[in-house]
Design an enzyme around this catalytic site. Structure first.
Site, PDB file in Angstrom:
ATOM      1  N   LYS A   1       0.841  -1.210   0.000  1.00 26.63           N
ATOM      2  CA  LYS A   1       0.000   0.000   0.000  1.00 26.63           C
ATOM      3  C   LYS A   1       0.872   1.255   0.000  1.00 26.63           C
ATOM      4  CE  LYS A   1      -1.722   1.605   4.027  1.00 26.63           C
ATOM      5  NZ  LYS A   1      -1.472   3.037   4.303  1.00 26.63           N
ATOM      6  N   ASN A   2       1.901   1.264   0.836  1.00 22.32           N
ATOM      7  CA  ASN A   2       2.675   2.497   1.009  1.00 22.32           C
ATOM      8  C   ASN A   2       3.699   2.720  -0.096  1.00 22.32           C
ATOM      9  OD1 ASN A   2       1.110   2.947   3.190  1.00 22.32           O
ATOM     10  ND2 ASN A   2       2.648   2.446   4.718  1.00 22.32           N
TER      11      ASN A   2
ATOM     12  N   CYS B   1      -4.755  12.501  12.565  1.00 24.79           N
ATOM     13  CA  CYS B   1      -5.609  11.309  12.643  1.00 24.79           C
ATOM     14  C   CYS B   1      -5.397  10.726  14.039  1.00 24.79           C
ATOM     15  CB  CYS B   1      -5.228  10.338  11.542  1.00 24.79           C
ATOM     16  SG  CYS B   1      -3.537   9.813  11.658  1.00 24.79           S
TER      17      CYS B   1
ATOM     18  N   ARG C   1      -4.962  10.813   4.308  1.00 22.62           N
ATOM     19  CA  ARG C   1      -3.836  11.724   4.501  1.00 22.62           C
ATOM     20  C   ARG C   1      -2.731  11.492   3.479  1.00 22.62           C
ATOM     21  NH1 ARG C   1      -0.801  11.401   6.855  1.00 22.62           N
ATOM     22  NH2 ARG C   1      -0.100  13.479   7.276  1.00 22.62           N
TER      23      ARG C   1
ATOM     24  N   ARG D   1      -8.983  -0.449   4.295  1.00 21.36           N
ATOM     25  CA  ARG D   1      -8.123   0.586   3.697  1.00 21.36           C
ATOM     26  C   ARG D   1      -6.769   0.009   3.333  1.00 21.36           C
ATOM     27  NH1 ARG D   1      -7.110   5.831   6.813  1.00 21.36           N
ATOM     28  NH2 ARG D   1      -5.687   5.817   5.081  1.00 21.36           N
TER      29      ARG D   1
ATOM     30  N   ASP E   1       4.454   0.682  12.101  1.00 18.27           N
ATOM     31  CA  ASP E   1       3.226   0.072  11.555  1.00 18.27           C
ATOM     32  C   ASP E   1       3.041  -1.358  12.035  1.00 18.27           C
ATOM     33  OD1 ASP E   1       3.361   1.761   8.321  1.00 18.27           O
ATOM     34  OD2 ASP E   1       2.803   2.414  10.325  1.00 18.27           O
TER      35      ASP E   1
ATOM     36  N   ARG F   1       0.409  14.549  12.488  1.00 15.97           N
ATOM     37  CA  ARG F   1       0.776  14.355  11.083  1.00 15.97           C
ATOM     38  C   ARG F   1       1.126  15.690  10.387  1.00 15.97           C
ATOM     39  NH1 ARG F   1      -1.065   9.164   9.947  1.00 15.97           N
ATOM     40  NH2 ARG F   1       0.663   9.058   8.497  1.00 15.97           N
ATOM     41  N   PRO F   2       2.082  16.441  10.906  1.00 13.83           N
ATOM     42  CA  PRO F   2       2.463  17.732  10.301  1.00 13.83           C
ATOM     43  C   PRO F   2       3.116  17.534   8.929  1.00 13.83           C
ATOM     44  CG  PRO F   2       4.034  17.102  11.975  1.00 13.83           C
ATOM     45  CD  PRO F   2       2.933  16.089  12.043  1.00 13.83           C
ATOM     46  N   ILE F   3       3.202  18.614   8.154  1.00 15.65           N
ATOM     47  CA  ILE F   3       3.880  18.542   6.846  1.00 15.65           C
ATOM     48  C   ILE F   3       4.983  19.600   6.740  1.00 15.65           C
ATOM     49  CG2 ILE F   3       1.916  17.517   5.604  1.00 15.65           C
ATOM     50  CD1 ILE F   3       1.289  20.352   4.532  1.00 15.65           C
ATOM     51  N   ASP F   4       5.468  20.081   7.870  1.00 15.93           N
ATOM     52  CA  ASP F   4       6.503  21.134   7.846  1.00 15.93           C
ATOM     53  C   ASP F   4       7.746  20.720   7.062  1.00 15.93           C
ATOM     54  OD1 ASP F   4       6.610  19.350  10.213  1.00 15.93           O
ATOM     55  OD2 ASP F   4       8.509  20.358  10.580  1.00 15.93           O
ATOM     56  N   LEU F   5       8.116  19.454   7.135  1.00 18.92           N
ATOM     57  CA  LEU F   5       9.333  19.012   6.423  1.00 18.92           C
ATOM     58  C   LEU F   5       9.080  18.947   4.904  1.00 18.92           C
ATOM     59  CD1 LEU F   5      10.464  16.244   8.918  1.00 18.92           C
ATOM     60  CD2 LEU F   5      11.513  18.500   8.598  1.00 18.92           C
TER      61      LEU F   5
ATOM     62  N   ILE G   1       7.778   7.016  16.977  1.00 16.32           N
ATOM     63  CA  ILE G   1       7.482   7.707  15.725  1.00 16.32           C
ATOM     64  C   ILE G   1       6.236   8.582  15.841  1.00 16.32           C
ATOM     65  CG2 ILE G   1       7.040   7.421  13.245  1.00 16.32           C
ATOM     66  CD1 ILE G   1       9.840   6.481  14.149  1.00 16.32           C
TER      67      ILE G   1
HETATM   68  C1  EPZ Z   1       4.150   6.940   6.159  1.00 19.55           C
HETATM   69  O1  EPZ Z   1       3.396   8.021   6.671  1.00 19.55           O
HETATM   70  C2  EPZ Z   1       3.206   5.746   6.099  1.00 19.55           C
HETATM   71  N1  EPZ Z   1       2.067   6.059   5.236  1.00 19.55           N
HETATM   72  C3  EPZ Z   1       2.698   5.411   7.504  1.00 19.55           C
HETATM   73  O2  EPZ Z   1       1.916   4.225   7.391  1.00 19.55           O
HETATM   74  C4  EPZ Z   1       3.893   5.110   8.393  1.00 19.55           C
HETATM   75  O3  EPZ Z   1       3.444   4.859   9.702  1.00 19.55           O
HETATM   76  C5  EPZ Z   1       4.837   6.319   8.388  1.00 19.55           C
HETATM   77  O4  EPZ Z   1       5.241   6.624   7.042  1.00 19.55           O
HETATM   78  C6  EPZ Z   1       6.096   6.065   9.211  1.00 19.55           C
HETATM   79  O5  EPZ Z   1       6.751   4.947   8.715  1.00 19.55           O
HETATM   80  C7  EPZ Z   1       2.236   6.014   3.898  1.00 19.55           C
HETATM   81  O6  EPZ Z   1       3.311   5.764   3.388  1.00 19.55           O
HETATM   82  C8  EPZ Z   1       1.008   6.276   3.068  1.00 19.55           C
HETATM   83  P1  EPZ Z   1       6.207  10.288   8.269  1.00 19.55           P
HETATM   84  P2  EPZ Z   1       4.039   9.520   6.648  1.00 19.55           P
HETATM   85  O7  EPZ Z   1       6.169  11.574   7.553  1.00 19.55           O
HETATM   86  O8  EPZ Z   1       5.000   9.648   5.549  1.00 19.55           O
HETATM   87  C9  EPZ Z   1       6.821  13.436  11.706  1.00 19.55           C
HETATM   88  C10 EPZ Z   1       0.052   2.840   7.696  1.00 19.55           C
HETATM   89  O9  EPZ Z   1      -0.431   2.321   8.704  1.00 19.55           O
HETATM   90  N2  EPZ Z   1       6.781  14.438  10.629  1.00 19.55           N
HETATM   91  O10 EPZ Z   1       7.317   9.329   7.969  1.00 19.55           O
HETATM   92  O11 EPZ Z   1       2.901  10.474   6.732  1.00 19.55           O
HETATM   93  C11 EPZ Z   1       5.471  12.778  11.920  1.00 19.55           C
HETATM   94  O12 EPZ Z   1       4.673  13.558  12.798  1.00 19.55           O
HETATM   95  C12 EPZ Z   1       0.516   4.286   7.748  1.00 19.55           C
HETATM   96  O13 EPZ Z   1       0.221   2.260   6.595  1.00 19.55           O
HETATM   97  C13 EPZ Z   1       7.111  15.762  10.927  1.00 19.55           C
HETATM   98  O14 EPZ Z   1       7.430  16.093  12.062  1.00 19.55           O
HETATM   99  O15 EPZ Z   1       4.819   9.518   8.034  1.00 19.55           O
HETATM  100  C14 EPZ Z   1       5.861  11.456  12.522  1.00 19.55           C
HETATM  101  O16 EPZ Z   1       6.100  11.645  13.903  1.00 19.55           O
HETATM  102  C15 EPZ Z   1       0.263   4.929   9.090  1.00 19.55           C
HETATM  103  N3  EPZ Z   1       7.053  16.677   9.918  1.00 19.55           N
HETATM  104  C16 EPZ Z   1       7.202  11.123  11.851  1.00 19.55           C
HETATM  105  O17 EPZ Z   1       7.670  12.361  11.311  1.00 19.55           O
HETATM  106  C17 EPZ Z   1       6.716  16.347   8.634  1.00 19.55           C
HETATM  107  O18 EPZ Z   1       6.709  17.225   7.746  1.00 19.55           O
HETATM  108  C18 EPZ Z   1       7.105  10.112  10.717  1.00 19.55           C
HETATM  109  O19 EPZ Z   1       6.116  10.569   9.840  1.00 19.55           O
HETATM  110  C19 EPZ Z   1       6.386  14.996   8.354  1.00 19.55           C
HETATM  111  C20 EPZ Z   1       6.433  14.059   9.362  1.00 19.55           C
END
Ligand code: EPZ
Length: 420
Positions: free
Chosen positions: A22-23, A115, A91, A398, A306, A120-124, A328
């Site tokens: 999926k991912n 969620c 998301r 999902r 996960d 789930r911020p997007i600052d990065l 995480i």
């Molecule tokens: C991906 O989400 C996966 N989803 C998630 O799987 C998975 O849990 C996650 O990576 C971590 O491995 C998909 O690929 C669709 P992140 P993503 O950005 O990319 C922080 C599932 O069950 N962060 O790697 O959205 C964030 O808050 C789902 O299949 C920032 O601080 O996760 C978190 O603490 C759930 N700023 C950490 O980083 C940002 O701009 C990891 O998040 C982005 C993220």
């Protein structure tokens, strides 16, 4: 909303075919926006999230044909907007941001809400877009990025919890059509990022180092159509492995990749599970007794967040004290309270779950809250005495392809109850 009725106490035995990841497929679907030519994607899992992403891309103007395990996609023209109604459903659709900026030099994407597992911020993601020269504005719940000229740049993408998977994907997809070289430091190393890079390179991009902490992108003028086969889903695979161990069965994963499962296999072996890789797949067999373990979730190749919920469900069955620490996401223990309803002994102390394992589980009504928490409740229900009813299993649909069919093929007694 549908529920799953599970009669516990039956061991899972047999071979389960692992579906596409999926991912991996979600960012790869978004990447098809980077060309006006036709792309074909194979080994596509039949999931709600894939259907949602297909719907989002169609509303943006892409043609998407879904066949048996395949997608034929063509974004001859595409709008620059992904609206709230669709993004809030999933998301992961934030990963259209990078390709839109790369192709159109502009994008307006609804800011994905949080969620149950966290903010789930997007600052990065936005830090990466700015580094490439884009202007970023947040307005009435939307993020608008504009970058008439995108120029490659050095970007450090590490955040408070380490790398970002979709943030890395977004920056790579914006950089492939930027001028010059982009170097991403502290990039996410998940196999799904490497799979995306393979697809982009098949389209004519120049991405190297993906799957490692430093990714280099040399921008090109344009990308062409390509065909691609999605990697197997390591989280689905590990979920069935743990379900087999929990129910004292012998389960073989067909099509899984051992190199994507190292951290989970390491922990299961530490607990006393026999894991064997052979031509037919990877077989998991519980030893005489299991030992408690301590686990901390980390970015790949560490223990995957996960798989935290599913492992917690297993550890409630193992006599002794186990500790699982979630590094995480800030709120990823919603399944703990539901497991307690089934008789588990779990206490949450800050980022850790303290499990006093070994108390017998008995069936009850439980509520699914997110994708992986739902899987944990199914695993517990497969062991609990009597009937467990897992409500709101749309969460499962999902991210797990036909989970009830696959479980039945392994000998489980599960029935899908249509919702009221
Ligand atoms: C991906 O989400 C996966 N989803 C998630 O799987 C998975 O849990 C996650 O990576 C971590 O491995 C998909 O690929 C669709 P992140 P993503 O950005 O990319 C922080 C599932 O069950 N962060 O790697 O959205 C964030 O808050 C789902 O299949 C920032 O601080 O996760 C978190 O603490 C759930 N700023 C950490 O980083 C940002 O701009 C990891 O998040 C982005 C993220």
């Amino acid at each position: 909303m549908d529920s799953l009725l599970i009669e516990g106490g039956r061991p899972l035995n047999g071979v389960v075919q692992i579906s596409g990841a999926k991912n991996a497929v979600l960012p790869i679907m978004a990447a098809t926006l980077l060309t006006r030519e036709r792309c074909v994607i194979r080994n596509v899992p039949d999931l709600e999230d894939v259907r949602t992403m297909a719907q989002i891309l169609r509303t943006m103007g892409a043609a998407v044909q879904q066949g048996e395990g395949t997608l034929a996609m063509q974004a001859a023209s595409v709008s620059d907007k992904a609206d709230y109604e669709l993004v809030r459903k999933m998301r992961g659709s934030i990963c259209v941001l990078g390709p839109l900026l790369g192709r159109l030099r502009r994008a307006t994407v609804s800011i994905p809400g949080g969620c149950v597992i966290g903010m789930r911020p997007i600052d990065l993601h936005l830090k990466g877009m700015r580094a490439l020269g884009a202007k970023v504005q947040m307005q009435s719940g939307y993020v608008r990025v504009r970058g008439a000229k995108l120029a490659g740049a050095p970007i450090f993408l590490g955040g408070r919890a380490g790398p970002t998977v979709l943030g890395t994907a977004n920056v790579i997809m914006a950089a492939v059509l930027a001028e010059g070289q982009t170097t991403i430091e502290n990039a996410a190393c998940e196999p799904e990022v490497a799979d995306l890079a393979r697809f982009l390179n098949a389209m004519g991009a120049k991405v190297s180092g993906a799957g490692g902490p430093t990714v280099t992108v040399i921008g090109v003028k344009e990308l062409h159509g390509a065909e691609h086969e999605i990697i197997p889903d390591r989280i689905e695979a590990a979920t069935y492995a743990i379900a087999g161990v929990a129910t004292r069965g012998v389960v073989t994963l067909a099509g899984a990749r051992l190199d994507h499962l190292a951290a989970v296999v390491d922990k299961l072996r530490e607990m006393g599970v026999k894991v064997e890789s052979h031509a037919g797949g990877i077989t998991f067999q519980r030893g005489r007794s299991l030992r408690p373990v301590d686990i901390t979730t980390q970015p790949f190749p560490g223990f995957p967040t996960d798989m935290q919920a599913q492992m917690l469900a297993l550890l409630t069955l193992v006599p002794g004290i186990s500790i699982i620490t979630e590094r995480i996401f800030e709120a990823r223990f919603t399944h703990a309270a539901e497991l307690v309803r089934l008789g588990a002994d779990v206490a949450i102390e800050g980022p850790s779950a303290i499990v006093k394992g070994g108390s017998p589980l008995s069936g009850a009504q439980v509520m699914a809250s997110d994708l992986r928490a739902s899987a944990a409740l199914v695993i517990a229900g497969l062991v609990a005495k009597g009937i467990t009813q897992v409500n709101r299993i749309y969460h499962l649909d999902r991210g797990y392809e036909r989970m009830d069919d696959k479980l039945r093929s392994l000998g489980a007694r599960v029935k899908r109850e249509p919702g009221s």
